[in-house]
Design a protein around this motif. Sequence first.
Motif, PDB file in Angstrom:
ATOM      1  N   VAL A   1      17.399 -10.218  52.882  1.00  0.00           N
ATOM      2  CA  VAL A   1      18.274 -10.223  54.047  1.00  0.00           C
ATOM      3  C   VAL A   1      18.081  -8.899  54.748  1.00  0.00           C
ATOM      4  O   VAL A   1      18.120  -7.838  54.120  1.00  0.00           O
ATOM      5  CB  VAL A   1      19.750 -10.391  53.615  1.00  0.00           C
ATOM      6  N   THR A   2      17.862  -8.949  56.056  1.00  0.00           N
ATOM      7  CA  THR A   2      17.742  -7.717  56.811  1.00  0.00           C
ATOM      8  C   THR A   2      19.107  -7.054  56.852  1.00  0.00           C
ATOM      9  O   THR A   2      20.095  -7.660  57.230  1.00  0.00           O
ATOM     10  CB  THR A   2      17.264  -8.015  58.243  1.00  0.00           C
ATOM     11  N   LEU A   3      19.134  -5.806  56.416  1.00  0.00           N
ATOM     12  CA  LEU A   3      20.405  -5.095  56.341  1.00  0.00           C
ATOM     13  C   LEU A   3      20.690  -4.375  57.650  1.00  0.00           C
ATOM     14  O   LEU A   3      19.875  -3.599  58.128  1.00  0.00           O
ATOM     15  CB  LEU A   3      20.385  -4.080  55.196  1.00  0.00           C
ATOM     16  N   THR A   4      21.849  -4.650  58.189  1.00  0.00           N
ATOM     17  CA  THR A   4      22.330  -3.911  59.349  1.00  0.00           C
ATOM     18  C   THR A   4      22.763  -2.533  58.851  1.00  0.00           C
ATOM     19  O   THR A   4      22.906  -2.328  57.643  1.00  0.00           O
ATOM     20  CB  THR A   4      23.524  -4.629  59.998  1.00  0.00           C
ATOM     21  N   PRO A   5      23.009  -1.594  59.742  1.00  0.00           N
ATOM     22  CA  PRO A   5      23.486  -0.286  59.277  1.00  0.00           C
ATOM     23  C   PRO A   5      24.779  -0.385  58.458  1.00  0.00           C
ATOM     24  O   PRO A   5      24.953   0.362  57.493  1.00  0.00           O
ATOM     25  CB  PRO A   5      23.715   0.489  60.577  1.00  0.00           C
ATOM     26  N   GLU A   6      25.649  -1.305  58.808  1.00  0.00           N
ATOM     27  CA  GLU A   6      26.894  -1.469  58.058  1.00  0.00           C
ATOM     28  C   GLU A   6      26.618  -1.985  56.649  1.00  0.00           C
ATOM     29  O   GLU A   6      27.212  -1.522  55.674  1.00  0.00           O
ATOM     30  CB  GLU A   6      27.857  -2.423  58.778  1.00  0.00           C
ATOM     31  N   LEU A   7      25.703  -2.964  56.535  1.00  0.00           N
ATOM     32  CA  LEU A   7      25.368  -3.507  55.220  1.00  0.00           C
ATOM     33  C   LEU A   7      24.596  -2.482  54.398  1.00  0.00           C
ATOM     34  O   LEU A   7      24.786  -2.403  53.178  1.00  0.00           O
ATOM     35  CB  LEU A   7      24.556  -4.797  55.359  1.00  0.00           C
TER      36      LEU A   7
ATOM     37  N   THR B   1      35.597  -2.664  51.930  1.00  0.00           N
ATOM     38  CA  THR B   1      35.152  -3.682  52.886  1.00  0.00           C
ATOM     39  C   THR B   1      33.644  -3.630  53.047  1.00  0.00           C
ATOM     40  O   THR B   1      32.970  -4.665  53.071  1.00  0.00           O
ATOM     41  CB  THR B   1      35.845  -3.482  54.247  1.00  0.00           C
ATOM     42  N   SER B   2      33.104  -2.430  53.132  1.00  0.00           N
ATOM     43  CA  SER B   2      31.664  -2.260  53.285  1.00  0.00           C
ATOM     44  C   SER B   2      30.912  -2.803  52.073  1.00  0.00           C
ATOM     45  O   SER B   2      29.920  -3.522  52.206  1.00  0.00           O
ATOM     46  CB  SER B   2      31.355  -0.781  53.503  1.00  0.00           C
ATOM     47  N   ILE B   3      31.386  -2.486  50.877  1.00  0.00           N
ATOM     48  CA  ILE B   3      30.744  -2.985  49.654  1.00  0.00           C
ATOM     49  C   ILE B   3      30.877  -4.497  49.554  1.00  0.00           C
ATOM     50  O   ILE B   3      29.916  -5.197  49.236  1.00  0.00           O
ATOM     51  CB  ILE B   3      31.343  -2.296  48.406  1.00  0.00           C
ATOM     52  N   THR B   4      32.050  -5.018  49.852  1.00  0.00           N
ATOM     53  CA  THR B   4      32.282  -6.461  49.793  1.00  0.00           C
ATOM     54  C   THR B   4      31.360  -7.192  50.772  1.00  0.00           C
ATOM     55  O   THR B   4      30.767  -8.217  50.429  1.00  0.00           O
ATOM     56  CB  THR B   4      33.749  -6.784  50.085  1.00  0.00           C
ATOM     57  N   ASN B   5      31.224  -6.673  51.989  1.00  0.00           N
ATOM     58  CA  ASN B   5      30.337  -7.296  52.972  1.00  0.00           C
ATOM     59  C   ASN B   5      28.899  -7.278  52.497  1.00  0.00           C
ATOM     60  O   ASN B   5      28.154  -8.245  52.681  1.00  0.00           O
ATOM     61  CB  ASN B   5      30.477  -6.601  54.324  1.00  0.00           C
ATOM     62  N   TYR B   6      28.477  -6.180  51.880  1.00  0.00           N
ATOM     63  CA  TYR B   6      27.117  -6.101  51.363  1.00  0.00           C
ATOM     64  C   TYR B   6      26.903  -7.144  50.261  1.00  0.00           C
ATOM     65  O   TYR B   6      25.925  -7.888  50.283  1.00  0.00           O
ATOM     66  CB  TYR B   6      26.798  -4.703  50.816  1.00  0.00           C
ATOM     67  N   ILE B   7      27.815  -7.200  49.300  1.00  0.00           N
ATOM     68  CA  ILE B   7      27.681  -8.174  48.199  1.00  0.00           C
ATOM     69  C   ILE B   7      27.632  -9.587  48.749  1.00  0.00           C
ATOM     70  O   ILE B   7      26.777 -10.395  48.371  1.00  0.00           O
ATOM     71  CB  ILE B   7      28.840  -8.017  47.188  1.00  0.00           C
ATOM     72  N   ASN B   8      28.546  -9.912  49.665  1.00  0.00           N
ATOM     73  CA  ASN B   8      28.608 -11.265  50.224  1.00  0.00           C
ATOM     74  C   ASN B   8      27.351 -11.594  51.015  1.00  0.00           C
ATOM     75  O   ASN B   8      26.914 -12.745  51.040  1.00  0.00           O
ATOM     76  CB  ASN B   8      29.841 -11.429  51.097  1.00  0.00           C
ATOM     77  N   SER B   9      26.719 -10.606  51.646  1.00  0.00           N
ATOM     78  CA  SER B   9      25.500 -10.867  52.417  1.00  0.00           C
ATOM     79  C   SER B   9      24.322 -11.195  51.503  1.00  0.00           C
ATOM     80  O   SER B   9      23.362 -11.815  51.932  1.00  0.00           O
ATOM     81  CB  SER B   9      25.155  -9.667  53.289  1.00  0.00           C
ATOM     82  N   GLN B  10      24.402 -10.770  50.256  1.00  0.00           N
ATOM     83  CA  GLN B  10      23.315 -11.005  49.313  1.00  0.00           C
ATOM     84  C   GLN B  10      23.446 -12.312  48.549  1.00  0.00           C
ATOM     85  O   GLN B  10      22.532 -12.692  47.824  1.00  0.00           O
ATOM     86  CB  GLN B  10      23.230  -9.838  48.324  1.00  0.00           C
ATOM     87  N   LEU B  11      24.558 -12.994  48.684  1.00  0.00           N
ATOM     88  CA  LEU B  11      24.779 -14.234  47.940  1.00  0.00           C
ATOM     89  C   LEU B  11      24.068 -15.402  48.603  1.00  0.00           C
ATOM     90  O   LEU B  11      23.781 -15.447  49.723  1.00  0.00           O
ATOM     91  CB  LEU B  11      26.279 -14.531  47.829  1.00  0.00           C
TER      92      LEU B  11
ATOM     93  N   PHE C   1      24.880  -4.778  38.747  1.00  0.00           N
ATOM     94  CA  PHE C   1      24.584  -6.195  38.617  1.00  0.00           C
ATOM     95  C   PHE C   1      23.991  -6.694  39.926  1.00  0.00           C
ATOM     96  O   PHE C   1      24.360  -6.246  41.000  1.00  0.00           O
ATOM     97  CB  PHE C   1      25.860  -6.988  38.305  1.00  0.00           C
ATOM     98  N   GLU C   2      23.060  -7.611  39.808  1.00  0.00           N
ATOM     99  CA  GLU C   2      22.531  -8.254  41.000  1.00  0.00           C
ATOM    100  C   GLU C   2      23.675  -9.027  41.647  1.00  0.00           C
ATOM    101  O   GLU C   2      24.451  -9.689  40.939  1.00  0.00           O
ATOM    102  CB  GLU C   2      21.396  -9.213  40.638  1.00  0.00           C
ATOM    103  N   PRO C   3      23.795  -8.970  42.962  1.00  0.00           N
ATOM    104  CA  PRO C   3      24.894  -9.691  43.611  1.00  0.00           C
ATOM    105  C   PRO C   3      24.921 -11.182  43.273  1.00  0.00           C
ATOM    106  O   PRO C   3      25.984 -11.774  43.168  1.00  0.00           O
ATOM    107  CB  PRO C   3      24.628  -9.460  45.096  1.00  0.00           C
ATOM    108  N   LYS C   4      23.762 -11.789  43.053  1.00  0.00           N
ATOM    109  CA  LYS C   4      23.715 -13.228  42.786  1.00  0.00           C
ATOM    110  C   LYS C   4      24.120 -13.582  41.360  1.00  0.00           C
ATOM    111  O   LYS C   4      24.206 -14.749  41.015  1.00  0.00           O
ATOM    112  CB  LYS C   4      22.322 -13.764  43.079  1.00  0.00           C
ATOM    113  N   LYS C   5      24.384 -12.567  40.539  1.00  0.00           N
ATOM    114  CA  LYS C   5      24.793 -12.835  39.157  1.00  0.00           C
ATOM    115  C   LYS C   5      26.150 -13.529  39.110  1.00  0.00           C
ATOM    116  O   LYS C   5      26.435 -14.284  38.196  1.00  0.00           O
ATOM    117  CB  LYS C   5      24.829 -11.536  38.360  1.00  0.00           C
TER     118      LYS C   5
END
Length: 106
Positions: free
Chosen positions: A43-49, A96-106, A67-71
Amino acid sequence: MKSKIITLATAALFVVSCGTQKAAPVAAAEPAAPTATETAKAVTLTPELAEGQNLYENNCAKCHKLFEPKKFTREEWTPILVRMGKKAHLDAAQMTSITNYINSQL
């Protein structure tokens, strides 16, 4: 004499175990090219991600392996992130920033 040797060995073990943190291994000069599957999944990461990824890697790895986010599923990540955010003393914006990053990797 035995007690002096045991005490000295214990002190040496303590000093060695409390030494500086090991440096991360240096990457090879030419990293392997990603496979087509990895490229499709990336996933292309935006500056926020990217900031969320940075916070995740730097704050969470202080205490345990990452842990890998998909775990875990999104539902499983929610209580984990809440609990760990409190332990790491992260503010709402960081969480919020960490949660958005994890959710973007799922």
